[in-house]
Design a protein around this motif. Structure first.
Motif, PDB file in Angstrom:
ATOM      1  N   GLU A   1     -42.246  -6.690  37.233  1.00 36.25           N
ATOM      2  CA  GLU A   1     -42.253  -7.853  38.119  1.00 36.25           C
ATOM      3  C   GLU A   1     -41.922  -7.361  39.527  1.00 36.25           C
ATOM      4  OE1 GLU A   1     -40.677 -12.382  37.890  1.00 36.25           O
ATOM      5  OE2 GLU A   1     -39.114 -10.852  37.752  1.00 36.25           O
ATOM      6  N   ALA A   2     -42.913  -7.463  40.423  1.00 38.08           N
ATOM      7  CA  ALA A   2     -42.761  -6.894  41.762  1.00 38.08           C
ATOM      8  C   ALA A   2     -41.959  -7.819  42.662  1.00 38.08           C
ATOM      9  CB  ALA A   2     -44.133  -6.623  42.374  1.00 38.08           C
ATOM     10  N   ARG A   3     -40.983  -7.244  43.341  1.00 36.15           N
ATOM     11  CA  ARG A   3     -40.255  -7.944  44.410  1.00 36.15           C
ATOM     12  C   ARG A   3     -40.604  -7.213  45.695  1.00 36.15           C
ATOM     13  NH1 ARG A   3     -37.121  -8.612  39.862  1.00 36.15           N
ATOM     14  NH2 ARG A   3     -36.465 -10.769  39.531  1.00 36.15           N
ATOM     15  N   VAL A   4     -41.457  -7.861  46.468  1.00 36.77           N
ATOM     16  CA  VAL A   4     -42.040  -7.209  47.647  1.00 36.77           C
ATOM     17  C   VAL A   4     -41.470  -7.831  48.911  1.00 36.77           C
ATOM     18  CG1 VAL A   4     -44.137  -6.909  46.287  1.00 36.77           C
ATOM     19  CG2 VAL A   4     -44.031  -8.736  47.987  1.00 36.77           C
ATOM     20  N   SER A   5     -41.681  -7.129  50.025  1.00 37.27           N
ATOM     21  CA  SER A   5     -41.277  -7.656  51.324  1.00 37.27           C
ATOM     22  C   SER A   5     -42.436  -7.488  52.297  1.00 37.27           C
ATOM     23  CB  SER A   5     -40.031  -6.936  51.826  1.00 37.27           C
ATOM     24  OG  SER A   5     -39.532  -7.549  53.002  1.00 37.27           O
ATOM     25  N   PHE A   6     -42.244  -7.993  53.512  1.00 38.00           N
ATOM     26  CA  PHE A   6     -43.278  -7.846  54.543  1.00 38.00           C
ATOM     27  C   PHE A   6     -42.617  -7.559  55.882  1.00 38.00           C
ATOM     28  CE2 PHE A   6     -42.331 -12.327  53.776  1.00 38.00           C
ATOM     29  CZ  PHE A   6     -42.044 -12.831  55.033  1.00 38.00           C
ATOM     30  N   ARG A   7     -43.237  -6.681  56.651  1.00 37.48           N
ATOM     31  CA  ARG A   7     -42.766  -6.346  57.998  1.00 37.48           C
ATOM     32  C   ARG A   7     -43.870  -5.607  58.732  1.00 37.48           C
ATOM     33  NH1 ARG A   7     -39.227  -2.759  54.881  1.00 37.48           N
ATOM     34  NH2 ARG A   7     -39.955  -0.598  55.078  1.00 37.48           N
ATOM     35  N   ASP A   8     -43.668  -5.386  60.039  1.00 40.48           N
ATOM     36  CA  ASP A   8     -44.733  -4.803  60.854  1.00 40.48           C
ATOM     37  C   ASP A   8     -44.511  -3.328  61.186  1.00 40.48           C
ATOM     38  OD1 ASP A   8     -42.630  -5.037  62.549  1.00 40.48           O
ATOM     39  OD2 ASP A   8     -43.606  -6.361  64.003  1.00 40.48           O
ATOM     40  N   THR A   9     -43.406  -2.742  60.700  1.00 38.37           N
ATOM     41  CA  THR A   9     -43.149  -1.322  60.967  1.00 38.37           C
ATOM     42  C   THR A   9     -42.554  -0.663  59.724  1.00 38.37           C
ATOM     43  OG1 THR A   9     -40.934  -1.819  61.814  1.00 38.37           O
ATOM     44  CG2 THR A   9     -42.731  -1.647  63.433  1.00 38.37           C
ATOM     45  N   LEU A  10     -42.661   0.660  59.674  1.00 40.80           N
ATOM     46  CA  LEU A  10     -42.000   1.425  58.623  1.00 40.80           C
ATOM     47  C   LEU A  10     -40.561   1.692  59.031  1.00 40.80           C
ATOM     48  CD1 LEU A  10     -44.730   4.085  57.699  1.00 40.80           C
ATOM     49  CD2 LEU A  10     -44.176   1.974  56.481  1.00 40.80           C
ATOM     50  N   SER A  11     -39.698   1.839  58.059  1.00 41.21           N
ATOM     51  CA  SER A  11     -38.290   2.136  58.336  1.00 41.21           C
ATOM     52  C   SER A  11     -38.096   3.645  58.443  1.00 41.21           C
ATOM     53  CB  SER A  11     -37.413   1.568  57.220  1.00 41.21           C
ATOM     54  OG  SER A  11     -37.546   2.352  56.049  1.00 41.21           O
TER      55      SER A  11
ATOM     56  N   PRO B   1     -36.968 -10.554  53.931  1.00 45.17           N
ATOM     57  CA  PRO B   1     -37.397 -11.518  52.921  1.00 45.17           C
ATOM     58  C   PRO B   1     -37.905 -10.796  51.676  1.00 45.17           C
ATOM     59  CG  PRO B   1     -39.106 -11.239  54.553  1.00 45.17           C
ATOM     60  CD  PRO B   1     -37.973 -10.348  54.983  1.00 45.17           C
ATOM     61  N   ILE B   2     -37.754 -11.425  50.528  1.00 39.11           N
ATOM     62  CA  ILE B   2     -38.255 -10.878  49.266  1.00 39.11           C
ATOM     63  C   ILE B   2     -39.065 -11.954  48.553  1.00 39.11           C
ATOM     64  CG2 ILE B   2     -37.636  -9.964  47.004  1.00 39.11           C
ATOM     65  CD1 ILE B   2     -35.223  -8.666  48.245  1.00 39.11           C
ATOM     66  N   VAL B   3     -40.264 -11.586  48.160  1.00 38.76           N
ATOM     67  CA  VAL B   3     -41.156 -12.490  47.436  1.00 38.76           C
ATOM     68  C   VAL B   3     -41.412 -11.890  46.055  1.00 38.76           C
ATOM     69  CG1 VAL B   3     -43.413 -13.611  47.398  1.00 38.76           C
ATOM     70  CG2 VAL B   3     -42.243 -13.226  49.579  1.00 38.76           C
ATOM     71  N   THR B   4     -41.294 -12.717  45.030  1.00 43.32           N
ATOM     72  CA  THR B   4     -41.524 -12.258  43.658  1.00 43.32           C
ATOM     73  C   THR B   4     -42.965 -12.543  43.265  1.00 43.32           C
ATOM     74  OG1 THR B   4     -39.228 -12.733  43.088  1.00 43.32           O
ATOM     75  CG2 THR B   4     -40.767 -12.455  41.271  1.00 43.32           C
ATOM     76  N   MET B   5     -43.620 -11.528  42.693  1.00 43.93           N
ATOM     77  CA  MET B   5     -45.008 -11.699  42.252  1.00 43.93           C
ATOM     78  C   MET B   5     -45.274 -10.762  41.088  1.00 43.93           C
ATOM     79  SD  MET B   5     -47.044  -9.808  45.386  1.00 43.93           S
ATOM     80  CE  MET B   5     -46.397 -10.941  46.607  1.00 43.93           C
TER      81      MET B   5
ATOM     82  N   GLN C   1     -39.522 -17.620  48.621  1.00 42.67           N
ATOM     83  CA  GLN C   1     -38.849 -16.352  48.854  1.00 42.67           C
ATOM     84  C   GLN C   1     -37.348 -16.549  48.968  1.00 42.67           C
ATOM     85  OE1 GLN C   1     -39.160 -15.480  53.494  1.00 42.67           O
ATOM     86  NE2 GLN C   1     -41.133 -16.236  52.706  1.00 42.67           N
ATOM     87  N   PHE C   2     -36.623 -15.440  48.887  1.00 41.24           N
ATOM     88  CA  PHE C   2     -35.206 -15.437  49.215  1.00 41.24           C
ATOM     89  C   PHE C   2     -34.945 -14.257  50.128  1.00 41.24           C
ATOM     90  CE2 PHE C   2     -35.548 -12.866  45.405  1.00 41.24           C
ATOM     91  CZ  PHE C   2     -34.684 -11.816  45.614  1.00 41.24           C
ATOM     92  N   GLN C   3     -33.798 -14.259  50.768  1.00 39.78           N
ATOM     93  CA  GLN C   3     -33.481 -13.260  51.766  1.00 39.78           C
ATOM     94  C   GLN C   3     -32.407 -12.295  51.260  1.00 39.78           C
ATOM     95  OE1 GLN C   3     -34.763 -13.242  55.142  1.00 39.78           O
ATOM     96  NE2 GLN C   3     -36.217 -14.808  54.463  1.00 39.78           N
ATOM     97  N   VAL C   4     -32.434 -11.095  51.821  1.00 37.16           N
ATOM     98  CA  VAL C   4     -31.388 -10.101  51.579  1.00 37.16           C
ATOM     99  C   VAL C   4     -30.840  -9.663  52.928  1.00 37.16           C
ATOM    100  CG1 VAL C   4     -30.913  -7.756  50.796  1.00 37.16           C
ATOM    101  CG2 VAL C   4     -32.304  -9.260  49.394  1.00 37.16           C
TER     102      VAL C   4
ATOM    103  N   TYR D   1     -27.502 -10.999  48.570  1.00 37.67           N
ATOM    104  CA  TYR D   1     -28.824 -11.405  48.112  1.00 37.67           C
ATOM    105  C   TYR D   1     -28.758 -12.807  47.506  1.00 37.67           C
ATOM    106  CZ  TYR D   1     -27.624 -10.350  43.204  1.00 37.67           C
ATOM    107  OH  TYR D   1     -27.048 -10.345  41.968  1.00 37.67           O
ATOM    108  N   GLY D   2     -29.950 -13.374  47.261  1.00 30.12           N
ATOM    109  CA  GLY D   2     -30.020 -14.747  46.774  1.00 30.12           C
ATOM    110  C   GLY D   2     -29.897 -15.764  47.911  1.00 30.12           C
TER     111      GLY D   2
END
Length: 843
Positions: free
Chosen positions: A575-585, A542-546, A667-670, A516-517
């Protein structure tokens, strides 16, 4: 009424011949009292040290902390405190050790100011605790220095900066030996943290501010006035008094467990006492009947035997209390890995007195039940052959004694847990366990008498009949062995479930390495490096902090001021660390709504929430949520609610956005992958840290291994303490069989008289003890299976898939010990001559 002196003199004369029969049974209470005194002494010394060292453990009068920068308004309020101040930024990152070409995950603590204000950072050399504050150098955890054979003057690379090691850190604030297992502490000056370039948008950083106030300043009163304002922003305030309370609460759970172990040991011993008194009184019925013939009243004969039992019980309690005072010295060594400081042990008069008082009360109550039978022996018993006499099984006095036993246990457990409800539940659980064991014993004796196998072999029939003959030990042994087996088996089951749960995290295709980071422009290069090692890219997200700014038409500030609010504070301030994608895992299950995987520009944004976070926020499908995405406001709506499985090591998110919304946000990636072995992990981690110093590599394999070590230590501690219960059960077993030996001698020589040989008698006894051991162990195991099922599924939330091999091992051990001890006690039985019966030297 006879004078006390006469009662005492008669009791002493009557006990000369037979008192030895009770010594082993009285020894059974020794370990229970010893455990109670040792554990309470440990607890009282621990609390005393907490009072003395709370300031040293906290290091300041007031500590303010948060996992994000504290709002300027609150920081201004805090900085207005009188006295000295200091601050610290704490984060986890990778370190690189050039001298040994190795990497290590570390806990970086960047200090500014004179913290700690109380206590010191223990270092080697001592001057290093000041040197690192004024130079580009660091203090490194002593365990890490030893592991990698580092020395003072070696270098360590943190992010983009290289530091000289100024000294070995021998103690770190807020940590213990186990805490350093996952990430050793590295102290540095806050002035040089920027040069590492480790603090980036979205970085996981804890911010702490330390304040030392004048003696006249009331820190707790200041906290009570400011608490709500700080809590509304999820900012924590801790004072020395808070640290005391937190430590005492944390260790009260440990002490409660230990006291329960002591209570079980004590109850097992008291079962032995009750059984011994019952059989002892039966053997004394002829003597009691003679006393009654000579004019002694029932209460006087009761007083004689009560005095005998009470004196022996008091001796056992005193010996146990003395042994407990010696054992307490070992407990700090046993718990050293779990304590934040060294506990100084001293003799505790309070614990000693409490142990004696509790021991005398419980032992006396358990002895009173069978002792009351003395009052039922009549003078006519001198002419009767039966050893049972007219002793009543139930009487108002006995019912009163049994009620007193239950009440005393309830009050002990209530004091132990601090809750009458918990005390009642635990008392009820013990009561049910005893009832089950007694019921099984009754069922066994009834079933054998009802369905006696007349066609079986002579030896087997004689062994079975011993289970219901007068002075049988069926009920006593089922209670003592069954309860001890239940405790031991439950420990094995819970330990096995925990260890199996940890092992399952590493099984199959589960990922074991997380990076991470990762900055956006490093994503592709890091993926290429991963593929060069033939490692799969399981996830690259990707992880976005909001932060949550408002919901359902109100701002966060308005909601916090609303006293009718139903949303939980932790969910609001998280503090939410969210991600985005088009499908469920595969780890996610859609519970409500429709998952939206992509949003076109200008369309409403429908997000997916984890069910537990949605419940905490009290929001549902269609509700509005407004987010502060690092300065930009974003309105969204709840489109779906998911259930997340936590059985895998993949990344999970309470809040999931669709594609087309956050791609351009900071954002940063994991990256998640799986390494086949330790060697590959070490080489991969080393190359990653060299090429990308800002990237942290979490080796889940090593963490799981460390967790396994911790569980092993915990299980060792639990087994050590449970050993008191097991040893007590064995002593009760030995004592039960020793006392029953006197009856077995009589039966044996009678069998020898009518022609039975030594081998047949040996096999009869072996059959009896094997059946007793097997029934007791089986009953205890069934109880442990029920208890561990509820503990695993309701409290620990584990899958109840047990390993049967340890349970079979416990069963064989208990049966084997019962048979071996029983047969060893039968040697005298086998060596008795039949002539002894004719000479009336037996009984």
């Amino acid at each position: 009424m006879a004078r006390p002196a006469f009662i005492i003199k008669t009791a002493l004369r009557d006990s000369r011949k037979d008192i030895g029969k009770l010594v082993m049974f009285m020894a059974s209470i020794v370990l229970g009292i010893a455990a109670l005194v040792a554990i309470n002494s440990f607890n009282y010394n621990l609390v005393s040290d907490i009072d003395k060292q709370a300031a040293t453990l906290l290091g300041a009068d007031i500590v303010i902390s948060e996992n994000k920068p504290i709002p300027e308004e609150l920081l201004t309020i805090a900085d207005s405190l009188p006295g000295e101040k200091a601050s610290q930024m704490q984060l986890f990152s990778m370190s690189y050790l050039p001298s040994v070409d190795e990497t290590q995950f570390v806990n970086i603590r960047a200090l500014e100011g004179g913290f700690p204000f109380y206590g010191i950072l223990k270092t080697d050399p001592p001057e290093a605790s000041d040197l690192f504050r004024n130079s580009k150098s660091v203090l490194v955890d002593d365990g890490m220095m030893i592991q990698y054979e580092l020395g003072v003057g070696d270098s360590i690379k943190l992010g983009q900066a290289t530091f000289e090691i100024a000294g070995r850190l021998q103690s770190a604030f807020g940590s213990s030996a186990i805490g350093g297992t996952f990430a050793p502490a590295v102290y540095m000056s806050k002035d040089h943290l920027t040069s590492t370039e480790l603090v980036q948008p979205g970085s996981l950083v804890d911010y702490q501010y330390f304040y030392k106030t004048p003696d006249s300043f009331d820190a707790d009163e200041w906290k009570s006035r400011k608490r709500k304002k700080f809590r509304d922003e999820s900012v924590r305030i801790e004072t020395i008094e808070d640290r005391k309370e937190n430590l005492e609460e944390a260790f009260s759970n440990l002490n409660s467990f230990l006291n329960i172990v002591a209570l079980v040991s004590l109850l097992l011993g008291c079962i032995g006492v009750a059984s011994s008194v019952l059989i002892y009184i039966k053997t004394k019925i002829p003597s009691i009947a003679v006393f009654r013939c000579l004019g002694m009243k029932a209460n006087q004969s009761f007083a004689i035997y009560f005095f005998q039992i009470f004196i022996l019980g008091a001796i056992g309690v005193l010996v146990g209390a003395g042994l407990g005072a010696l054992i307490q010295v070992y407990l700090p060594i046993l718990f050293k890995d779990f304590l934040p400081y060294e506990v100084h042990m001293a003799f505790s008069g309070k614990a000693f007195a409490e142990g004696i008082a509790v021991g005398l009360i419980i032992t006396t109550l358990f002895a009173l039940g069978p002792l009351l039978g003395v009052r039922d022996v009549s003078p006519l018993q001198t002419l009767r052959v039966s050893s049972e006499g007219n002793i009543r099984k139930w009487s108002p006095w006995k019912i009163l004694v049994y009620a007193a036993i239950v009440i005393s246990i309830f009050f002990f457990l209530m004091r132990l847990t601090g809750s009458w409800r918990d005390g009642a539940v635990m008392t009820g659980g013990l009561f049910i366990a005893f009832l089950v064991l007694v019921a099984v014993a009754k069922l066994i004796t009834w079933s054998i008498r009802k369905f006696f196998p007349t066609g079986w072999s002579y030896v087997f029939r004689q062994g079975l009949s011993n289970l219901y003959r007068p002075n049988n030990q069926t009920q006593t042994l089922l209670l003592s062995i069954g309860l001890g087996t239940s405790v031991l088996t439950m420990l094995f089951i819970i330990q096995g479930l925990l260890l199996k749960n940890v092992a399952s995290m590493e099984a199959g295709n589960q990922p074991n390495t997380i990076l991470y980071g990762i900055e956006r422009d490093q994503k592709d290069a890091l993926a290429d490096l991963t593929r060069k090692f033939d490692l799969p890219i399981i996830q690259q997200v990707p992880i976005v902090t909001m932060a949550l700014a408002g919901w359902q038409g109100k701002s966060k500030k308005e909601w916090m001021a609303d006293t009718s609010r139903t949303a939980s504070r932790w969910a609001i301030n998280r503090e939410a660390r969210v991600s985005f994608r088009d499908t469920l895992s595969p780890d996610e299950t859609l519970l409500e709504g429709t998952f939206t995987g992509h949003v076109k520009p200008g369309d409403s944004v429908f997000i997916s929430l984890a069910d537990n976070w949605a419940r905490a926020m009290d929001v549902g499908i269609g509700d509005e949520l407004v987010w502060n995405v690092q300065g930009a406001m974003l309105t969204t709506y709840v489109g779906s609610i998911r259930e997340i499985s936590f059985n895998s090591m993949n990344t999970r998110f309470f809040v999931l956005f669709p594609n087309g919304v956050l791609e351009n946000a900071p954002q940063f990636q994991v990256l998640v992958t799986k390494s086949p072995n330790i060697e590959t992990t070490a080489r991969y981690r080393r190359d990653v840290v060299k090429a990308f110093p800002n990237v942290s590599v979490i080796d889940l394999g090593s963490i799981l291994s460390a967790l396994n070590d911790i569980l092993t230590k915990v299980s060792y501690v639990i087994k050590f303490m449970a050993g008191f219960s097991i040893l007590t059960g064995l002593i009760v077993l030995i004592a039960s069989l020793l006392l029953s030996k006197f009856q077995r001698v009589k039966e044996s020589v009678l069998l020898r008289t009518i022609g039975a040989n030594r081998r047949q008698i040996f096999m009869i006894n072996a059959t009896e003890y094997m059946i007793l051991g097997a029934l007791s162990a089986a009953t205890g195991i069934v109880l442990s299976l029920v208890g561990s099922y509820f503990m695993a599924t309701q409290q620990l939330e584990l899958d109840f898939k047990i390993q049967w091999l340890p349970i079979v091992g416990v069963f064989l051990f208990v049966v084997g010990m019962t048979v071996i001890i029983g047969l060893l006690n039968s040697r005298e039985v086998l060596n008795k001559s039949p002539l002894e019966v004719l000479r009336k030297e037996v009984g």
